[in-house]
Design an enzyme around this catalytic site. Sequence first.
Site, mmCIF file in Angstrom:
data_model
loop_
_atom_site.group_PDB
_atom_site.id
_atom_site.type_symbol
_atom_site.label_atom_id
_atom_site.label_comp_id
_atom_site.label_asym_id
_atom_site.label_seq_id
_atom_site.Cartn_x
_atom_site.Cartn_y
_atom_site.Cartn_z
ATOM 1 N N ILE A 24 0.832 -1.209 0.000
ATOM 2 C CA ILE A 24 0.000 0.000 0.000
ATOM 3 C C ILE A 24 0.861 1.251 0.000
ATOM 4 C CG2 ILE A 24 -1.725 1.309 1.297
ATOM 5 C CD1 ILE A 24 -2.752 -1.311 2.422
ATOM 6 N N MET A 29 9.988 4.536 8.165
ATOM 7 C CA MET A 29 10.181 3.554 9.226
ATOM 8 C C MET A 29 9.563 2.204 8.910
ATOM 9 S SD MET A 29 9.596 5.922 12.606
ATOM 10 C CE MET A 29 8.018 6.549 12.053
ATOM 11 N N ALA A 30 8.607 2.159 7.996
ATOM 12 C CA ALA A 30 7.893 0.907 7.773
ATOM 13 C C ALA A 30 7.266 0.891 6.391
ATOM 14 C CB ALA A 30 6.814 0.718 8.835
ATOM 15 N N THR A 31 6.870 -0.308 5.988
ATOM 16 C CA THR A 31 6.114 -0.507 4.751
ATOM 17 C C THR A 31 4.763 -1.100 5.122
ATOM 18 O OG1 THR A 31 8.146 -0.907 3.507
ATOM 19 C CG2 THR A 31 6.081 -1.619 2.495
ATOM 20 N N ASP A 141 3.727 12.158 17.212
ATOM 21 C CA ASP A 141 4.016 12.450 15.806
ATOM 22 C C ASP A 141 2.713 12.764 15.067
ATOM 23 O OD1 ASP A 141 5.568 12.836 13.582
ATOM 24 O OD2 ASP A 141 5.698 10.722 13.050
#
Length: 647
Positions: A24, A29-31, A141
């Site tokens: 997506i 920091m991430a997938t 955040d």
Amino acid sequence: MDTTLTDPLVGKLLDGRYRVESRIARGGMATVYLALDVRLDRTVAVKVMHRSLAEDPAFVRRFIGEAKSVASLSHPNVVHVFDQGTDGDNVYLSMEYVPGRTLRDVLRSRGRLPAREALEVMIPVLAALGSAHQAGLIHRDVKPENVLLADDGRVKVVDFGLARAIEATNQTRTGVMIGTIGYMSPEQVTSGAADARSDVYAAGIMLFELVTGRQPYEGETPMSVAYRHVHDTVPVPSSLLPGSPPLLDTLVAQATARDPAMRPADATALLVAAVEAHRMLPKDSGPVPSVPTGPVPSGPVPGPVAPPAANHTLIQPRGDLLTGPAADLARPAPKASGGFKAKWFMAVLAVVMVVAVGVTGWLFSQDTTIMVPRLVGTNIKVAEEKARQSGFVVEIGKAENDEKAPKGTVIRTEPVEGTEVEEKSKLVLVASDGPKRVAVPNVVGLSEPEARTKLAEAGLVVDEVNKQRSETVPRGQVMRTVPAVGNRVKEGSKVSLMLSAGLLAPDVKGMPRDQADAFLRGAGFIPEFVEQTDAAQPCTVIAQDPQPNAEIDKGAVIRMTLSQCNNGGWHWPWEINNGVTGENPGGQTFLVIPNVMYKDVKAARQELSALGMKVRVRKGLGRGRVLAQRPPGGQQAPAGTEVTLWH
């Protein structure tokens, strides 16, 4: 080229449960992947941390802890976390899949939003943050990238606690700031400290960006932006966008105060102010003017402002300045020839106009119908504002306990959702008061039946009933409960009782009278003696009531039967010549039995055994020290004589 085709996780079964369908999004920091939970047959979003983070044990520990905390949040505007786990080098979160776009995507495609629309986005965001703050969680955040706008209109906040987990990594131990610099509060920049008011600051910056289409500070480097957060006062939207509502200026100024103590205490406090501002804004927020480019001026922070007037005065130019059709209508009509015809025409026209006005007034006076909107699961303040805007007269009903709905969210409406009613009808909103908990009542000192009655009145059920010896609590009275008195538990919970078994009657049979008397009085009992004549040893207890080990209370009477004490001719079997020591004619050696009263039982046994005596130990009160001795100390007896000790 489709990057999902080269992604090694696409098509794989993660952790034996999540079949990864497609990628997506990919961030710093991430997938995030779209996946199917094959166990529950549902579509989920799986966020897989980048390997550089997953290889850090400190991050993994903090990540797991934060995931558990976030999973406990249950709020309609928070993306739900279903699961957390690891699969080889992959550390992941399984989350609710929300089809739609991020708020950043909306800003890129549309630019700035009108005032009312901006608040309609911020209100659910603040409701989500407020729920987290009340649970002790800080987002750290807050930014448009972490706000999802679902295709069905829902607003969801994502990535709670992820920034805190990042703080644990080796990558952040050299003074690197964690967060998005454009939204970081002054205290986050200077010390790294963050609390609920830091999220409030970021929300204020986000509101500024929604209204103006840009962030308040722009610089060539992140540090130059950070410097401005620390040293400058955030400008108000109207400084960049003349005509912006003063109410929004006030909201932004309060939320972005440099001193945390001057900001709203948490997101719930800012939510209340935002809902009130939304209520006071005019329905039509007007056209969207363009925003100038270049530096944003900073200026003094405005104080609270008066709400704008609901009615506006329309100024119309004088008739002699009008031209065209309007001027023709404004000027006096010239006299017509044939006055009778003109008058007749005007009379008919007047009648027609009167009828038209009457019919129009009748039509507009008829009641219109409205439909009860979907409000269940919404924050009560947000629901109240939405219902008022829909044309209802809102009444807040008494809050009710609910095991599932968070406190302060609507659990039902009266009438129910979808009901069609007349405008300005009453709509009752009933909010959750959270799970019902009752305090375990104080039943200590009550009998078992009394305790059962009192617990039943509190909505609790008696579970196990156990007994324990006690020198202080009378037999049959409650000593304590499990859970303890005062603990708040779910209604209908089971409570165990610990009853006092009192004391056990000591065994004093065979004990000399004087020692039995001292023994029982020292233990808090009342001794009574009755003498009999048929006994081998004088003044010795030969029977007792209650029997040994019977349950009794401290202070109870213990009745004892004695062998006759007034028997001058009786003597111990080994006594010869009035107790002469030495060897008797039979060659036996006589010893003096030592007095071991009040000594440790083990030491007394060793002392008597060393002299060649047989030792028998009997339990009296079970205190481990000798409380009675037979034969008594100082008595002469042959070696091998049996000495009985009570403890």
